[in-house]
Design a protein around this motif. Structure first.
Motif, PDB file in Angstrom:
ATOM      1  N   ARG A 437       0.814  -1.207   0.000  1.00  0.00           N
ATOM      2  CA  ARG A 437       0.000   0.000   0.000  1.00  0.00           C
ATOM      3  C   ARG A 437       0.850   1.259   0.000  1.00  0.00           C
ATOM      4  O   ARG A 437       0.510   2.258  -0.646  1.00  0.00           O
ATOM      5  CB  ARG A 437      -0.940  -0.032   1.208  1.00  0.00           C
ATOM      6  CG  ARG A 437      -2.069  -1.055   1.044  1.00  0.00           C
ATOM      7  CD  ARG A 437      -2.858  -1.263   2.311  1.00  0.00           C
ATOM      8  NE  ARG A 437      -4.015  -2.130   2.078  1.00  0.00           N
ATOM      9  CZ  ARG A 437      -4.675  -2.772   3.014  1.00  0.00           C
ATOM     10  NH1 ARG A 437      -4.281  -2.676   4.281  1.00  0.00           N
ATOM     11  NH2 ARG A 437      -5.718  -3.528   2.711  1.00  0.00           N
ATOM     12  N   ARG A 438       1.977   1.240   0.737  1.00  0.00           N
ATOM     13  CA  ARG A 438       2.892   2.393   0.718  1.00  0.00           C
ATOM     14  C   ARG A 438       3.446   2.610  -0.690  1.00  0.00           C
ATOM     15  O   ARG A 438       3.487   3.738  -1.193  1.00  0.00           O
ATOM     16  CB  ARG A 438       4.042   2.148   1.692  1.00  0.00           C
ATOM     17  CG  ARG A 438       3.648   2.179   3.147  1.00  0.00           C
ATOM     18  CD  ARG A 438       3.520   3.603   3.673  1.00  0.00           C
ATOM     19  NE  ARG A 438       3.370   3.589   5.130  1.00  0.00           N
ATOM     20  CZ  ARG A 438       4.375   3.719   5.976  1.00  0.00           C
ATOM     21  NH1 ARG A 438       5.610   3.879   5.518  1.00  0.00           N
ATOM     22  NH2 ARG A 438       4.169   3.694   7.278  1.00  0.00           N
ATOM     23  N   LEU A 439       3.885   1.516  -1.317  1.00  0.00           N
ATOM     24  CA  LEU A 439       4.447   1.640  -2.660  1.00  0.00           C
ATOM     25  C   LEU A 439       3.390   2.076  -3.668  1.00  0.00           C
ATOM     26  O   LEU A 439       3.665   2.858  -4.584  1.00  0.00           O
ATOM     27  CB  LEU A 439       5.062   0.312  -3.097  1.00  0.00           C
ATOM     28  CG  LEU A 439       6.356  -0.091  -2.390  1.00  0.00           C
ATOM     29  CD1 LEU A 439       6.799  -1.478  -2.832  1.00  0.00           C
ATOM     30  CD2 LEU A 439       7.466   0.919  -2.662  1.00  0.00           C
ATOM     31  N   GLU A 440       2.167   1.568  -3.495  1.00  0.00           N
ATOM     32  CA  GLU A 440       1.111   1.924  -4.435  1.00  0.00           C
ATOM     33  C   GLU A 440       0.847   3.424  -4.427  1.00  0.00           C
ATOM     34  O   GLU A 440       0.549   4.018  -5.475  1.00  0.00           O
ATOM     35  CB  GLU A 440      -0.164   1.162  -4.089  1.00  0.00           C
ATOM     36  CG  GLU A 440      -1.242   1.282  -5.156  1.00  0.00           C
ATOM     37  CD  GLU A 440      -2.521   0.613  -4.735  1.00  0.00           C
ATOM     38  OE1 GLU A 440      -3.212   0.081  -5.612  1.00  0.00           O
ATOM     39  OE2 GLU A 440      -2.837   0.623  -3.532  1.00  0.00           O
ATOM     40  N   SER A 441       0.982   4.056  -3.266  1.00  0.00           N
ATOM     41  CA  SER A 441       0.739   5.490  -3.183  1.00  0.00           C
ATOM     42  C   SER A 441       1.991   6.317  -3.477  1.00  0.00           C
ATOM     43  O   SER A 441       1.894   7.416  -4.020  1.00  0.00           O
ATOM     44  CB  SER A 441       0.195   5.852  -1.796  1.00  0.00           C
ATOM     45  OG  SER A 441       1.150   5.536  -0.795  1.00  0.00           O
ATOM     46  N   GLN A 442       3.173   5.780  -3.146  1.00  0.00           N
ATOM     47  CA  GLN A 442       4.400   6.558  -3.295  1.00  0.00           C
ATOM     48  C   GLN A 442       5.198   6.201  -4.547  1.00  0.00           C
ATOM     49  O   GLN A 442       5.878   7.059  -5.111  1.00  0.00           O
ATOM     50  CB  GLN A 442       5.299   6.343  -2.061  1.00  0.00           C
ATOM     51  CG  GLN A 442       4.660   6.769  -0.753  1.00  0.00           C
ATOM     52  CD  GLN A 442       5.491   6.366   0.450  1.00  0.00           C
ATOM     53  OE1 GLN A 442       6.646   5.945   0.312  1.00  0.00           O
ATOM     54  NE2 GLN A 442       4.924   6.478   1.641  1.00  0.00           N
ATOM     55  N   ASP A 443       5.161   4.940  -4.959  1.00  0.00           N
ATOM     56  CA  ASP A 443       5.972   4.481  -6.089  1.00  0.00           C
ATOM     57  C   ASP A 443       5.209   3.371  -6.821  1.00  0.00           C
ATOM     58  O   ASP A 443       5.539   2.191  -6.706  1.00  0.00           O
ATOM     59  CB  ASP A 443       7.320   3.955  -5.577  1.00  0.00           C
ATOM     60  CG  ASP A 443       8.326   3.724  -6.698  1.00  0.00           C
ATOM     61  OD1 ASP A 443       7.923   3.749  -7.869  1.00  0.00           O
ATOM     62  OD2 ASP A 443       9.515   3.486  -6.396  1.00  0.00           O
ATOM     63  N   PRO A 444       4.151   3.722  -7.575  1.00  0.00           N
ATOM     64  CA  PRO A 444       3.301   2.702  -8.207  1.00  0.00           C
ATOM     65  C   PRO A 444       4.073   1.744  -9.109  1.00  0.00           C
ATOM     66  O   PRO A 444       3.714   0.573  -9.214  1.00  0.00           O
ATOM     67  CB  PRO A 444       2.297   3.534  -9.011  1.00  0.00           C
ATOM     68  CG  PRO A 444       2.307   4.882  -8.371  1.00  0.00           C
ATOM     69  CD  PRO A 444       3.696   5.092  -7.863  1.00  0.00           C
ATOM     70  N   GLU A 445       5.128   2.255  -9.740  1.00  0.00           N
ATOM     71  CA  GLU A 445       5.897   1.369 -10.621  1.00  0.00           C
ATOM     72  C   GLU A 445       6.524   0.227  -9.823  1.00  0.00           C
ATOM     73  O   GLU A 445       6.514  -0.939 -10.254  1.00  0.00           O
ATOM     74  CB  GLU A 445       6.988   2.164 -11.333  1.00  0.00           C
ATOM     75  CG  GLU A 445       7.760   1.317 -12.342  1.00  0.00           C
ATOM     76  CD  GLU A 445       8.950   2.064 -12.918  1.00  0.00           C
ATOM     77  OE1 GLU A 445       9.641   1.479 -13.765  1.00  0.00           O
ATOM     78  OE2 GLU A 445       9.192   3.222 -12.509  1.00  0.00           O
TER      79      GLU A 445
END
Length: 495
Positions: A437-445
């Motif tokens: 979830r953190r990556l999806e919001s901060q770094d979707p790639e």
């Protein structure tokens, strides 16, 4: 003097990719499910949802669209808490179904960018028979222990396969192979129990039944010898292949042989078991027979012998699930299993399985993998398993780093780009779900380069998370080839 690192460029969030794996799993799920937005507009609905709620297509409202539900039902859905807690509501039967049972709907808010609600529906059951209630209780019990059990089996598999690369003695290699096989069989037993409780589909492939049966015999040979049972096996290797799951069919044979061995303990020697395979060309079936010279099966028991939880063994000696698992496995493959008494004395079990259809021509072999490896980050709080996965990846030419939890993974991802992120789900600190979830919001790639791994295969909430995330999942325990094959596919390098 150190210079401050320039800030990372702000990137616009690209549109969500086509999560084909998640879409397929969502569409094929036997559970009626739908995803709606904050205005209750359906974003995704699977076939089971439409079949359950659409009714007969008459003049009434389309109940498959939550916007047509009564106001009190919509208000109840809107009250779903933001922390993911569930609310349950009861709907009248869809139009055109007369006195059909009501529909129970579970609504859960999911953190997936904008507000989304995951809905799951099922018919309200008037009541469960005792066997079904016990099966449901078994499913809940297994769900509470399967995660830890699979983690331990993962360690057994990993360490055994590591040892097999250093041992030179053929005798010791044989013992290690039996350990690996027993660990895989144990994992399959847990999965099959869940299949029985939750009616999951099984995997099918064309299999040589003689080879599958021979492997099953090796698993119980020591038990038979200890019980003084002589096994006479006739396993022709030239039989047609059957359609089935190798480990599941092996378990069927193991269960039949183990039950026969237990029955033979009641009679004096000589104790004999006959295991035979034959082909019925007219019926296009392969037949497996397990016969013994034991006491036979009393008529009253013969009528109930395949029922779940029915057992004649003493307390603590049997669960009553072995034969019901056999029936579940064989019937789902289009086969049959029967029990009878031999005229010469003893019991006879007959398993009939359909011959596999001719295989399609195999595709040409893949091109060699390009030189050079990928950068992979392995995230797992189990240091031993993490290092084992790291060694597998490095053996394939990849550069593999380790992180103990999601927080450490984020720090590493901030310093360099990884082609693949392999993360466990349950970890102290930041777990795999929160990392995604953190990556999806901060770094979707980076979020689109995640491979999840977990031993918690019976967790309904995790299943919903995986469906929405649309990322691949590999279940623990797994072997080297399975893991590396998945990695190769995700890196677009043929294995």
């Amino acid at each position: 003097m150190t210079t401050a690192r320039p800030p990372r460029p702000v990137r616009e969030r690209p549109p969500r990719p086509d999560a084909r794996l998640g879409d397929l799993a969502f569409a094929a799920s036997s559970e009626a499910q739908a995803v709606v937005d904050g205005g209750f507009r359906p974003l995704r609905r699977n076939r089971a949802w439409i079949a359950l709620l659409a009714g007969d297509g008459g003049d009434g409202p389309d109940m498959a669209d939550p916007r047509h539900w009564p106001d009190e039902a919509v208000a109840r859905i809107a009250a779903a808490p933001a922390d993911g807690g569930a609310v349950v509501l009861r709907l009248a039967p869809p139009p055109g179904e007369g006195a059909a049972t009501a529909i129970l709907v579970t609504a859960r808010q999911v953190r997936h960018g904008r507000r989304r609600l995951l809905l799951a529906a099922r018919r309200e059951e008037a009541g469960l028979d005792p066997a079904a209630e016990r099966a449901a209780a078994l499913g809940q019990l297994l769900a509470s222990i399967v995660h830890e059990l699979n983690n331990q089996l993962s360690t057994i598999l990993a360490q055994s396969q590591l040892l097999s690369r250093t041992v030179r003695s053929q005798a010791h290699l044989g013992r290690l192979e039996r350990i690996v096989e027993a660990a895989r069989q144990s994992a399959r037993i847990v999965t099959n129990l869940l299949d029985l409780a939750r009616r999951r589909p099984i995997h099918r492939a064309a299999l040589p039944l003689a080879e599958v049966t021979a492997r099953a015999v090796e698993l119980v040979r020591g038990r038979l010898e200890q019980a003084g049972v002589e096994l006479v096996a006739d396993l022709p290797a030239d039989l047609p292949t059957v359609t089935g799951d190798a480990t599941g069919l092996r378990q069927v044979v193991v269960n039949l042989l183990a039950n026969a061995s237990d029955a033979l303990a009641e009679v004096p020697g000589p104790r004999r078991l006959w295991l035979t395979l034959a082909h019925d060309p007219d019926g296009r079936m392969v037949e497996l027979r397990v016969a013994d010279n034991g006491p036979g099966i009393p008529p009253a028991i013969l009528k109930r012998i395949f029922q779940p939880f029915f057992t004649t063994k003493p307390e603590g000696k049997g669960t009553g699930l072995g034969l019901s698992l056999c029936v579940s496995q064989v019937k789902e493959l289009g086969g049959s299993i029967t029990a009878a008494n031999r005229t010469a004395g003893g019991a006879l079990f007959v398993v009939r399985l359909p011959v596999a259809q001719p295989a399609q021509p195999e595709p040409p072999p893949p091109a060699p993998r390009p030189a050079g490896g990928a950068a992979v980050l392995v995230i797992d709080d189990d240091t031993g398993l993490g290092r084992y996965i790291q060694s597998l990846l490095r053996r394939e030419g990849h550069a593999a780093d380790l992180a103990a939890d999601g927080a450490e993974a984020l720090r590493r991802i901030d310093r360099r780009r990884y082609d693949l992120l392999v993360t466990d789900i349950h970890m102290p600190g930041m777990d795999g779900v929160e990392l995604y979830r953190r990556l999806e919001s901060q770094d979707p790639e980076a979020a689109r380069r995640i491979l999840f791994m977990t031993g918690d295969i019976a967790n309904a909430e995790l299943e919903q998370f995986f469906l929405l995330a649309g990322r691949p999942v590999i279940a623990k325990p797994f072997d080297d080839h399975r893991f590396l094959s998945v990695v190769a596919q995700l890196l677009r390098r043929p294995t």
